[in-house]
Motif scaffolding. Structure first.
Motif, PDB file in Angstrom:
ATOM      1  N   ILE A 172       0.646  -7.061   4.958  1.00 54.95           N
ATOM      2  CA  ILE A 172       0.398  -5.732   4.390  1.00 54.95           C
ATOM      3  C   ILE A 172       1.658  -4.913   4.639  1.00 54.95           C
ATOM      4  CG2 ILE A 172      -0.878  -3.568   4.637  1.00 54.95           C
ATOM      5  CD1 ILE A 172      -3.367  -5.161   5.223  1.00 54.95           C
ATOM      6  N   ALA A 173       2.196  -4.325   3.576  1.00 55.25           N
ATOM      7  CA  ALA A 173       3.358  -3.440   3.669  1.00 55.25           C
ATOM      8  C   ALA A 173       2.905  -2.048   3.249  1.00 55.25           C
ATOM      9  CB  ALA A 173       4.485  -3.936   2.770  1.00 55.25           C
ATOM     10  N   VAL A 174       3.146  -1.080   4.095  1.00 53.39           N
ATOM     11  CA  VAL A 174       2.754   0.303   3.820  1.00 53.39           C
ATOM     12  C   VAL A 174       4.023   1.144   3.719  1.00 53.39           C
ATOM     13  CG1 VAL A 174       1.455   2.309   4.652  1.00 53.39           C
ATOM     14  CG2 VAL A 174       0.637  -0.005   5.177  1.00 53.39           C
ATOM     15  N   ILE A 175       4.140   1.899   2.651  1.00 54.57           N
ATOM     16  CA  ILE A 175       5.270   2.818   2.486  1.00 54.57           C
ATOM     17  C   ILE A 175       4.776   4.236   2.791  1.00 54.57           C
ATOM     18  CG2 ILE A 175       4.841   3.088   0.009  1.00 54.57           C
ATOM     19  CD1 ILE A 175       7.845   3.525  -0.364  1.00 54.57           C
ATOM     20  N   GLN A 176       5.573   4.964   3.536  1.00 52.56           N
ATOM     21  CA  GLN A 176       5.263   6.365   3.844  1.00 52.56           C
ATOM     22  C   GLN A 176       6.556   7.165   3.819  1.00 52.56           C
ATOM     23  OE1 GLN A 176       1.488   7.410   5.715  1.00 52.56           O
ATOM     24  NE2 GLN A 176       2.162   7.228   3.636  1.00 52.56           N
ATOM     25  N   PHE A 177       6.523   8.310   3.185  1.00 52.34           N
ATOM     26  CA  PHE A 177       7.641   9.238   3.253  1.00 52.34           C
ATOM     27  C   PHE A 177       7.391  10.166   4.422  1.00 52.34           C
ATOM     28  CE2 PHE A 177       7.803   7.727  -1.048  1.00 52.34           C
ATOM     29  CZ  PHE A 177       9.163   7.579  -1.272  1.00 52.34           C
ATOM     30  N   PHE A 178       8.439  10.463   5.161  1.00 53.48           N
ATOM     31  CA  PHE A 178       8.280  11.400   6.267  1.00 53.48           C
ATOM     32  C   PHE A 178       7.914  12.774   5.716  1.00 53.48           C
ATOM     33  CE2 PHE A 178      11.103   8.605   8.887  1.00 53.48           C
ATOM     34  CZ  PHE A 178      10.270   8.493   9.991  1.00 53.48           C
ATOM     35  N   PRO A 179       6.840  13.367   6.236  1.00 53.04           N
ATOM     36  CA  PRO A 179       6.534  14.748   5.845  1.00 53.04           C
ATOM     37  C   PRO A 179       7.479  15.701   6.587  1.00 53.04           C
ATOM     38  CG  PRO A 179       4.938  13.963   7.435  1.00 53.04           C
ATOM     39  CD  PRO A 179       5.864  12.812   7.143  1.00 53.04           C
ATOM     40  N   ARG A 180       7.362  16.953   6.316  1.00 54.05           N
ATOM     41  CA  ARG A 180       8.225  17.960   6.949  1.00 54.05           C
ATOM     42  C   ARG A 180       7.681  18.331   8.324  1.00 54.05           C
ATOM     43  NH1 ARG A 180       8.725  20.995   1.372  1.00 54.05           N
ATOM     44  NH2 ARG A 180      10.427  19.755   0.526  1.00 54.05           N
ATOM     45  N   ILE A 198      12.089   7.672   4.802  1.00 53.81           N
ATOM     46  CA  ILE A 198      11.021   6.748   4.443  1.00 53.81           C
ATOM     47  C   ILE A 198      10.780   5.728   5.551  1.00 53.81           C
ATOM     48  CG2 ILE A 198      12.556   5.137   3.265  1.00 53.81           C
ATOM     49  CD1 ILE A 198      10.395   4.869   1.104  1.00 53.81           C
ATOM     50  N   ILE A 199       9.529   5.288   5.656  1.00 48.72           N
ATOM     51  CA  ILE A 199       9.132   4.264   6.623  1.00 48.72           C
ATOM     52  C   ILE A 199       8.439   3.146   5.848  1.00 48.72           C
ATOM     53  CG2 ILE A 199       7.799   3.762   8.711  1.00 48.72           C
ATOM     54  CD1 ILE A 199       7.269   6.847   8.836  1.00 48.72           C
ATOM     55  N   LEU A 250       0.836  -1.195   0.000  1.00 55.18           N
ATOM     56  CA  LEU A 250       0.000   0.000   0.000  1.00 55.18           C
ATOM     57  C   LEU A 250       0.875   1.251   0.000  1.00 55.18           C
ATOM     58  CD1 LEU A 250      -2.610  -1.010   2.743  1.00 55.18           C
ATOM     59  CD2 LEU A 250      -2.779  -1.333   0.275  1.00 55.18           C
ATOM     60  N   ASP A 251       0.558   2.156  -0.890  1.00 55.20           N
ATOM     61  CA  ASP A 251       1.228   3.446  -0.950  1.00 55.20           C
ATOM     62  C   ASP A 251       0.156   4.526  -0.868  1.00 55.20           C
ATOM     63  OD1 ASP A 251       2.639   5.746  -1.463  1.00 55.20           O
ATOM     64  OD2 ASP A 251       3.387   5.125  -3.413  1.00 55.20           O
ATOM     65  N   PRO A 252      -0.183   4.939   0.356  1.00 55.05           N
ATOM     66  CA  PRO A 252      -1.258   5.925   0.508  1.00 55.05           C
ATOM     67  C   PRO A 252      -0.862   7.356   0.164  1.00 55.05           C
ATOM     68  CG  PRO A 252      -0.469   5.242   2.654  1.00 55.05           C
ATOM     69  CD  PRO A 252       0.298   4.457   1.642  1.00 55.05           C
ATOM     70  N   ASP A 253       0.165   7.524  -0.644  1.00 57.41           N
ATOM     71  CA  ASP A 253       0.636   8.822  -1.112  1.00 57.41           C
ATOM     72  C   ASP A 253       0.974   9.715   0.074  1.00 57.41           C
ATOM     73  OD1 ASP A 253       1.404  10.768  -2.924  1.00 57.41           O
ATOM     74  OD2 ASP A 253      -0.599  11.598  -3.074  1.00 57.41           O
ATOM     75  N   LEU A 302       6.002   9.283  13.370  1.00 52.86           N
ATOM     76  CA  LEU A 302       6.120   7.834  13.460  1.00 52.86           C
ATOM     77  C   LEU A 302       5.212   7.275  14.544  1.00 52.86           C
ATOM     78  CD1 LEU A 302       7.550   5.343  12.377  1.00 52.86           C
ATOM     79  CD2 LEU A 302       9.444   5.833  13.911  1.00 52.86           C
ATOM     80  N   LYS A 303       5.182   7.916  15.697  1.00 48.08           N
ATOM     81  CA  LYS A 303       4.298   7.475  16.787  1.00 48.08           C
ATOM     82  C   LYS A 303       2.838   7.561  16.367  1.00 48.08           C
ATOM     83  CE  LYS A 303       7.258   8.539  20.715  1.00 48.08           C
ATOM     84  NZ  LYS A 303       7.441   9.377  21.904  1.00 48.08           N
ATOM     85  N   LYS A 304       2.486   8.649  15.692  1.00 48.41           N
ATOM     86  CA  LYS A 304       1.099   8.832  15.245  1.00 48.41           C
ATOM     87  C   LYS A 304       0.692   7.738  14.268  1.00 48.41           C
ATOM     88  CE  LYS A 304      -1.945  12.133  13.004  1.00 48.41           C
ATOM     89  NZ  LYS A 304      -2.125  12.301  11.607  1.00 48.41           N
ATOM     90  N   ARG A 305       1.512   7.505  13.253  1.00 50.61           N
ATOM     91  CA  ARG A 305       1.197   6.489  12.247  1.00 50.61           C
ATOM     92  C   ARG A 305       1.131   5.103  12.883  1.00 50.61           C
ATOM     93  NH1 ARG A 305      -1.296   7.858   9.194  1.00 50.61           N
ATOM     94  NH2 ARG A 305       0.000   9.257   8.047  1.00 50.61           N
ATOM     95  N   TYR A 306       2.091   4.788  13.753  1.00 56.10           N
ATOM     96  CA  TYR A 306       2.126   3.503  14.451  1.00 56.10           C
ATOM     97  C   TYR A 306       0.837   3.294  15.255  1.00 56.10           C
ATOM     98  CZ  TYR A 306       3.559   0.101  17.996  1.00 56.10           C
ATOM     99  OH  TYR A 306       3.616  -0.979  18.842  1.00 56.10           O
ATOM    100  N   ASN A 307       0.466   4.299  16.057  1.00 54.10           N
ATOM    101  CA  ASN A 307      -0.730   4.180  16.898  1.00 54.10           C
ATOM    102  C   ASN A 307      -2.007   4.089  16.070  1.00 54.10           C
ATOM    103  OD1 ASN A 307       0.535   4.116  19.420  1.00 54.10           O
ATOM    104  ND2 ASN A 307       0.737   6.334  19.443  1.00 54.10           N
TER     105      ASN A 307
END
Length: 121
Positions: A46-54, A84-85, A12-15, A61-66
């Motif tokens: 399920i593998a999710v890719i996320q680029f760190f925003p500014r 990237i995460i 999953l790449d939720p942009d 990371l804590k927010k996305r994890y939770n």
């Protein structure tokens, strides 16, 4: 369960993230991802890719994890660097343990990577 979601890697790449303020058909909603998780087999990931925003990386990371833990009822594994995460979810504890060992080996090969138990510096 769908046959194509059995023993599968679901990428999953939720942009720019899940549940953005102005979601449209290009964005992935948690409800849609939860549906995939419900339909996937116990040997799927399920593998999710996320680029760190500014923003602050630790807080993001804590927010996305939770959020993923809340919506999927599973503790995600993740590996990241400064940009990237990759987050991973599976229903199978044995598969999760195997995946954790693979991520640990990968991290040991590439020293700039951090795992779910490491802290961002």
């Amino acid at each position: 369960k769908d046959g194509s979601l059995q023993s599968s890697l679901i990428f999953l790449d939720p942009d720019n993230g899940f549940e953005v303020q102005k979601s449209d058909e290009k964005h992935l909603l948690y409800k849609e991802a939860e549906n995939l998780c419900t339909r996937m087999g116990k040997d799927s990931v399920i593998a999710v890719i996320q680029f760190f925003p500014r923003v602050n990386h630790i807080l993001y990371l804590k927010k996305r994890y939770n959020e993923l833990k809340f919506h999927f009822g599973k503790t995600p594994l993740y590996i990241f660097d400064s940009q990237i995460i990759f987050l991973f979810l599976t229903k199978n504890p044995n598969l999760s343990n195997k995946l954790n060992r693979i991520l640990e080996s990968y991290k040991n090969t590439y020293g700039q990577l951090r795992l779910h138990y490491d802290q961002l510096r």
